[in-house]
Design a protein around this motif. Structure first.
Motif, PDB file in Angstrom:
ATOM      1  N   ALA A  80       0.908  -1.171   0.008  1.00  0.00           N
ATOM      2  CA  ALA A  80       0.077   0.104  -0.044  1.00  0.00           C
ATOM      3  C   ALA A  80       0.939   1.271   0.149  1.00  0.00           C
ATOM      4  N   MET A  81       2.067   1.197   0.794  1.00  0.00           N
ATOM      5  CA  MET A  81       3.066   2.367   0.855  1.00  0.00           C
ATOM      6  C   MET A  81       3.288   2.668  -0.603  1.00  0.00           C
ATOM      7  N   ARG A  82       3.689   1.459  -1.423  1.00  0.00           N
ATOM      8  CA  ARG A  82       4.450   1.692  -2.790  1.00  0.00           C
ATOM      9  C   ARG A  82       3.207   2.201  -3.779  1.00  0.00           C
ATOM     10  N   LEU A  83       1.946   1.978  -3.397  1.00  0.00           N
ATOM     11  CA  LEU A  83       0.672   2.685  -4.300  1.00  0.00           C
ATOM     12  C   LEU A  83       0.662   4.070  -3.915  1.00  0.00           C
ATOM     13  N   GLN A  84       1.003   4.311  -2.594  1.00  0.00           N
ATOM     14  CA  GLN A  84       0.812   5.791  -2.295  1.00  0.00           C
ATOM     15  C   GLN A  84       1.884   6.481  -3.035  1.00  0.00           C
ATOM     16  N   GLU A  85       2.974   5.998  -3.035  1.00  0.00           N
ATOM     17  CA  GLU A  85       4.336   6.789  -3.703  1.00  0.00           C
ATOM     18  C   GLU A  85       3.594   7.210  -5.239  1.00  0.00           C
ATOM     19  N   GLY A  86       2.708   6.172  -5.953  1.00  0.00           N
ATOM     20  CA  GLY A  86       2.197   6.653  -7.239  1.00  0.00           C
ATOM     21  C   GLY A  86       0.921   7.658  -7.192  1.00  0.00           C
ATOM     22  N   GLY A  87       0.518   8.008  -5.825  1.00  0.00           N
ATOM     23  CA  GLY A  87      -0.444   9.472  -5.676  1.00  0.00           C
ATOM     24  C   GLY A  87      -1.577   8.916  -5.092  1.00  0.00           C
ATOM     25  N   LEU A  88      -1.971   7.762  -4.644  1.00  0.00           N
ATOM     26  CA  LEU A  88      -3.094   7.429  -3.813  1.00  0.00           C
ATOM     27  C   LEU A  88      -2.884   7.413  -2.435  1.00  0.00           C
ATOM     28  N   ASP A  89      -3.986   7.927  -1.802  1.00  0.00           N
ATOM     29  CA  ASP A  89      -4.034   7.985  -0.388  1.00  0.00           C
ATOM     30  C   ASP A  89      -4.008   6.514   0.339  1.00  0.00           C
ATOM     31  N   THR A  90      -4.025   6.485   1.901  1.00  0.00           N
ATOM     32  CA  THR A  90      -3.672   5.218   2.571  1.00  0.00           C
ATOM     33  C   THR A  90      -5.267   4.740   2.160  1.00  0.00           C
ATOM     34  N   VAL A  91      -6.452   5.271   2.243  1.00  0.00           N
ATOM     35  CA  VAL A  91      -7.687   4.660   1.999  1.00  0.00           C
ATOM     36  C   VAL A  91      -7.682   4.004   0.601  1.00  0.00           C
ATOM     37  N   GLU A  92      -7.411   4.823  -0.287  1.00  0.00           N
ATOM     38  CA  GLU A  92      -7.326   4.280  -1.782  1.00  0.00           C
ATOM     39  C   GLU A  92      -6.415   3.110  -2.100  1.00  0.00           C
ATOM     40  N   ALA A  93      -5.384   3.265  -1.621  1.00  0.00           N
ATOM     41  CA  ALA A  93      -4.370   2.031  -1.572  1.00  0.00           C
ATOM     42  C   ALA A  93      -4.900   0.830  -0.903  1.00  0.00           C
ATOM     43  N   ASN A  94      -5.516   1.057   0.120  1.00  0.00           N
ATOM     44  CA  ASN A  94      -5.969  -0.494   0.822  1.00  0.00           C
ATOM     45  C   ASN A  94      -7.009  -0.995  -0.201  1.00  0.00           C
ATOM     46  N   LEU A  95      -7.973   0.078  -0.745  1.00  0.00           N
ATOM     47  CA  LEU A  95      -9.049  -0.377  -1.454  1.00  0.00           C
ATOM     48  C   LEU A  95      -8.561  -0.983  -3.044  1.00  0.00           C
ATOM     49  N   ALA A  96      -7.399  -0.152  -3.217  1.00  0.00           N
ATOM     50  CA  ALA A  96      -6.928  -0.826  -4.714  1.00  0.00           C
ATOM     51  C   ALA A  96      -6.349  -2.208  -4.655  1.00  0.00           C
ATOM     52  N   LEU A  97      -5.976  -2.627  -3.440  1.00  0.00           N
ATOM     53  CA  LEU A  97      -5.368  -3.977  -3.044  1.00  0.00           C
ATOM     54  C   LEU A  97      -6.591  -4.890  -2.833  1.00  0.00           C
ATOM     55  N   GLY A  98      -7.836  -4.362  -2.710  1.00  0.00           N
ATOM     56  CA  GLY A  98      -8.764  -5.297  -2.372  1.00  0.00           C
ATOM     57  C   GLY A  98      -8.977  -5.578  -0.876  1.00  0.00           C
ATOM     58  N   LEU A  99      -8.686  -4.763  -0.325  1.00  0.00           N
ATOM     59  CA  LEU A  99      -8.498  -4.951   1.196  1.00  0.00           C
ATOM     60  C   LEU A  99      -9.530  -3.779   2.061  1.00  0.00           C
ATOM     61  N   PRO A 100      -9.693  -4.230   3.192  1.00  0.00           N
ATOM     62  CA  PRO A 100     -10.565  -3.201   4.080  1.00  0.00           C
ATOM     63  C   PRO A 100      -9.675  -1.991   4.251  1.00  0.00           C
ATOM     64  N   VAL A 101     -10.368  -0.886   4.404  1.00  0.00           N
ATOM     65  CA  VAL A 101      -9.927   0.402   4.692  1.00  0.00           C
ATOM     66  C   VAL A 101      -9.240   0.366   6.212  1.00  0.00           C
ATOM     67  N   ASP A 102     -10.029  -0.445   6.892  1.00  0.00           N
ATOM     68  CA  ASP A 102      -9.604  -0.606   8.505  1.00  0.00           C
ATOM     69  C   ASP A 102     -10.136  -1.945   8.954  1.00  0.00           C
ATOM     70  N   ALA A 103      -9.373  -2.752   9.330  1.00  0.00           N
ATOM     71  CA  ALA A 103     -10.072  -4.136   9.524  1.00  0.00           C
ATOM     72  C   ALA A 103      -9.821  -4.432  11.198  1.00  0.00           C
ATOM     73  N   ARG A 104      -9.325  -3.489  11.857  1.00  0.00           N
ATOM     74  CA  ARG A 104      -9.047  -3.378  13.226  1.00  0.00           C
ATOM     75  C   ARG A 104      -9.973  -3.486  14.111  1.00  0.00           C
ATOM     76  N   ASP A 105     -10.195  -4.532  15.331  1.00  0.00           N
ATOM     77  CA  ASP A 105     -11.381  -4.166  16.249  1.00  0.00           C
ATOM     78  C   ASP A 105     -10.516  -4.124  17.600  1.00  0.00           C
TER      79      ASP A 105
END
Length: 202
Positions: A108-133
């Protein structure tokens, strides 16, 4: 309120001298197989304990990455608990990268280097924005005899989760870290897209 009866097992306890002061490290195993630790300073049972729920962040906590504020928040929480005279810092395993894991976080950090923010990067990977509980955190606090807290946090979800699980949050104590050029976009995303309370950002 979640049923937490079998979510954690206390496994061990030891004195842990640190650069901040002497803590008691109480080790737990949770139902997901994660090893959790509560760093306890002073006597907290039966008190409204100053408390930090700290999500593990290898890059920030250990490698001192400047792309986030996690390491600085951890250090600030440890200092605050010592200054208070008593309190708890829960170091929550399984929360790396808001719960997506270390390797996915690096991707996700690598995708952020291409201009995505942290939310967009997680979603681009098909992952939850925040999976914590934070259900396990509530059960650990209960095991320590802490039913009420003053919570060191900027994240409203932590407050809401503890309250849903029967922990009384008497006060939210801000833990604001001065931004730098590397982490300002990350912090703005937390404020604007994840509702973190960060009024100090420009």
């Amino acid at each position: 309120m979640t049923n937490l009866a079998s979510m954690v097992e206390r496994v061990t306890e030891t004195r842990l001298p640190t650069a901040y002061g002497p803590f008691r490290a109480v080790g737990y195993l949770d139902a997901h197989g994660h090893e959790q630790v509560a760093l306890v300073y002073g006597e907290v049972a039966g008190t409204t304990a100053l408390t930090r729920l700290h999500s593990e962040c290898l890059t920030g906590d250990v490698f001192a990455s400047t792309r986030c504020d996690c390491g600085d928040q951890f250090a600030a929480a440890m200092r605050a608990v010592v200054a208070e005279g008593a309190g708890v810092v829960l170091y929550l395993r399984g929360h790396e990268g808001r719960g997506i894991g270390l390797l996915a976080k690096l991707e996700a950090m690598r995708l952020q280097e291409g201009g995505l923010d942290t939310v967009e990067a997680n979603l681009a990977l098909g992952l939850p924005v925040d999976a914590r509980d934070y259900d396990v955190a509530a059960e650990i606090l209960r095991d320590l005899g802490v039913a009420e807290v003053r919570l060191l946090s900027n994240n409203p979800e932590k407050l809401d989760s503890l309250r849903r699980n029967g922990i009384v949050v008497k006060e939210r104590v801000p833990i604001l870290i001065a931004p730098n050029d590397d982490n300002l976009p990350y912090l703005r995303t937390k404020r604007e897209r994840l509702d973190h309370l960060l009024p100090h950002l420009a």
